[in-house]
Design a protein around this motif. Structure first.
Motif, short mmCIF file in Angstrom:
data_model
loop_
_atom_site.label_atom_id
_atom_site.label_comp_id
_atom_site.label_asym_id
_atom_site.label_seq_id
_atom_site.Cartn_x
_atom_site.Cartn_y
_atom_site.Cartn_z
N CYS A 128 9.21 11.27 -1.63
CA CYS A 128 10.35 11.02 -2.52
C CYS A 128 11.53 11.75 -1.89
O CYS A 128 11.62 12.98 -1.97
CB CYS A 128 10.08 11.54 -3.93
SG CYS A 128 11.44 11.21 -5.08
N VAL B 293 5.71 5.91 3.36
CA VAL B 293 6.24 5.07 2.31
C VAL B 293 7.11 5.95 1.41
O VAL B 293 6.70 7.05 1.02
CB VAL B 293 5.11 4.43 1.46
CG1 VAL B 293 5.69 3.70 0.26
CG2 VAL B 293 4.27 3.50 2.31
N LEU B 294 8.31 5.49 1.09
CA LEU B 294 9.16 6.19 0.13
C LEU B 294 8.74 5.80 -1.28
O LEU B 294 8.38 4.64 -1.53
CB LEU B 294 10.63 5.84 0.35
CG LEU B 294 11.22 6.12 1.73
CD1 LEU B 294 12.73 5.83 1.72
CD2 LEU B 294 10.95 7.55 2.17
N ARG C 102 15.17 5.00 -2.54
CA ARG C 102 15.25 4.21 -1.32
C ARG C 102 16.64 4.36 -0.69
O ARG C 102 17.60 4.75 -1.35
CB ARG C 102 15.00 2.73 -1.64
CG ARG C 102 15.99 2.15 -2.66
CD ARG C 102 15.72 0.70 -2.93
NE ARG C 102 16.54 0.19 -4.04
CZ ARG C 102 16.62 -1.09 -4.36
NH1 ARG C 102 15.94 -1.99 -3.68
NH2 ARG C 102 17.37 -1.48 -5.38
N ASP D 26 9.82 1.17 4.39
CA ASP D 26 8.99 0.75 3.26
C ASP D 26 9.22 1.66 2.06
O ASP D 26 9.37 2.88 2.21
CB ASP D 26 7.51 0.82 3.66
CG ASP D 26 7.20 -0.06 4.86
OD1 ASP D 26 6.83 -1.22 4.66
OD2 ASP D 26 7.34 0.43 6.00
N TYR D 27 9.20 1.06 0.88
CA TYR D 27 9.35 1.86 -0.33
C TYR D 27 8.73 1.16 -1.52
O TYR D 27 8.52 -0.06 -1.51
CB TYR D 27 10.83 2.16 -0.62
CG TYR D 27 11.73 0.96 -0.78
CD1 TYR D 27 11.68 0.15 -1.93
CD2 TYR D 27 12.66 0.63 0.20
CE1 TYR D 27 12.53 -0.94 -2.08
CE2 TYR D 27 13.50 -0.47 0.06
CZ TYR D 27 13.44 -1.25 -1.08
OH TYR D 27 14.27 -2.34 -1.22
N VAL E 268 9.75 1.44 -5.57
CA VAL E 268 10.67 2.01 -6.55
C VAL E 268 10.61 1.16 -7.82
O VAL E 268 10.06 0.06 -7.84
CB VAL E 268 12.12 2.05 -6.03
CG1 VAL E 268 12.23 2.91 -4.77
CG2 VAL E 268 12.64 0.63 -5.75
N ALA F 58 2.27 2.62 -4.02
CA ALA F 58 2.69 3.37 -2.84
C ALA F 58 1.48 3.81 -2.01
O ALA F 58 1.49 3.71 -0.77
CB ALA F 58 3.50 4.59 -3.26
N GLN G 192 8.69 -3.81 0.72
CA GLN G 192 9.64 -3.11 -0.14
C GLN G 192 9.41 -3.63 -1.56
O GLN G 192 9.69 -4.78 -1.85
CB GLN G 192 11.07 -3.33 0.34
CG GLN G 192 11.30 -2.75 1.74
CD GLN G 192 12.66 -3.05 2.31
OE1 GLN G 192 13.31 -4.03 1.93
NE2 GLN G 192 13.13 -2.23 3.23
#
Length: 342
Positions: A127, A147-148, A152, A159-160, A162, A304, A319
């Motif tokens: 994060c 991975v976020l 973002r 890649d994320y 949210v 995630a 995403q």
């Protein structure tokens, strides 16, 4: 007192009567060893205090079976819930989490990424602090799959997973407007954080659609120390006594707001409605039943983790934006002219 002598595979083999190779396979839970023999060897290893050499295993396979989870503050229930869900998911695949806090500080974030890389983690869930792009670019250069989560970068192709923060800000503001509130104080986080910027976009969209102008003096974007949001609130109400509702960036800020209002002799929602974001109450029981926006914590965490494990195995790019929804409880009510005269 010194550390006890390290127990070796040979020690376990001598204690059980099995070969070193059989002991090694049993401790890796390989099925070429009978279930009964595995259980016997694993029990004896536990009794003797055997600890496997993870470094040696990594040198042989290039796989550490560890994943770093780097978050702003694990003491925040929003983050702790997600860590719990990530841990539960990756454990099913034999992975162990390595958890690091950044305290929303970019230098701490850099050190956390560096520490994770030095410990040869197989992947990172982050994060991001988002005060600069330097750390995310450093992470890209390491080559470690990552991975976020929760935030973002609009200008970084990474890649994320949210939640739909813009929609979250929109449905929260629209709901308060539909209740008749017009002077709505928005206690938002700093706008370098993507979720804060996007929630503000949604907040403004709801006002625009309703034909109500946003009072920029009622939008606070920043941070506060623990307990400091009460001071921000007190100053805002002093300058703008017509405020009838507060929308908070998080449930924690919302609860702090409710306590501060109580200390001022004001009731929630009779005098001022209060709304949060995160729906922490879906996991914890609190006496104040908070109206909030759900940010799909469990789904976000497992999505995630699933995406990261996929990236560890193969080149993928995803995403993910999850839906947000309104959770109506007891801290909001319709506004009637004169109902919040103070």
């Amino acid at each position: 007192m010194g550390r006890n002598k390290t127990v070796t595979l040979r020690d376990i083999a001598e204690a059980t009567g099995f070969s070193i190779n059989t002991v090694s396979h049993a401790l890796k839970d390989k099925t070429d060893i009978s279930k009964q023999s595995r259980a016997l060897i694993q029990k004896k290893a536990q009794e003797m205090g055997y600890i496997g050499n993870a470094s040696a295993s990594y040198m042989r396979s290039g796989i550490s079976k560890t994943i770093a989870i780097i978050l702003g503050d694990i003491s925040n229930p929003h983050f702790s819930i997600m860590v719990r869900e990530i841990e539960a998911y990756i454990r099913n695949f034999g992975y162990t989490p390595f958890i690091l806090n950044t305290d929303e500080d970019e230098e701490n974030e850099y050190k956390a990424i560096l520490s994770a890389a030095q410990k040869n983690v197989d992947g990172i869930i982050l994060c991001p602090v988002q005060k600069t792009h330097d750390n995310i670019r450093f992470l890209q250069r390491t080559g470690i799959p990552f991975v976020l989560i929760g935030r973002r970068f609009a200008d970084e192709d990474v890649d994320y997973v949210v939640c739909d923060d813009e929609n979250g800000g929109y449905i929260a503001a629209r709901y308060l407007l539909e209740l008749g509130h017009r002077d709505i104080l928005f206690l938002n986080a700093s706008l370098h954080i993507s979720s804060a910027a996007e929630r503000l976009e949604g907040f403004r969209r709801a006002f625009s659609e309703s034909g109500v102008p946003v009072n920029p003096k009622l939008v606070y974007s920043g941070s506060a120390q623990a307990g400091g949001w009460g001071d921000v609130l007190a100053e805002a109400l002093k300058q703008h006594p017509s405020v009838s509702a507060v929308l908070a960036f998080s449930d924690l800020i919302a609860w702090e707001t409710i306590l501060a209002l109580k200390n001022m002799g004001l009731r929630t929602p009779e005098d001022i409605s209060v709304m949060g974001f995160d729906d922490i109450q879906s996991r914890f029981r609190f006496p104040v039943l908070l109206t909030t926006v759900s940010s799909s914590k469990r789904t976000m965490a497992t999505a995630a983790a699933e995406l990261l494990l996929k990236k560890i195995q193969e080149e993928v790019r995803e995403q993910v934006i999850l839906k947000t929804k309104l959770i109506i409880r007891e801290t909001t009510q319709p506004f009637y002219a004169g109902s919040n005269m103070r």
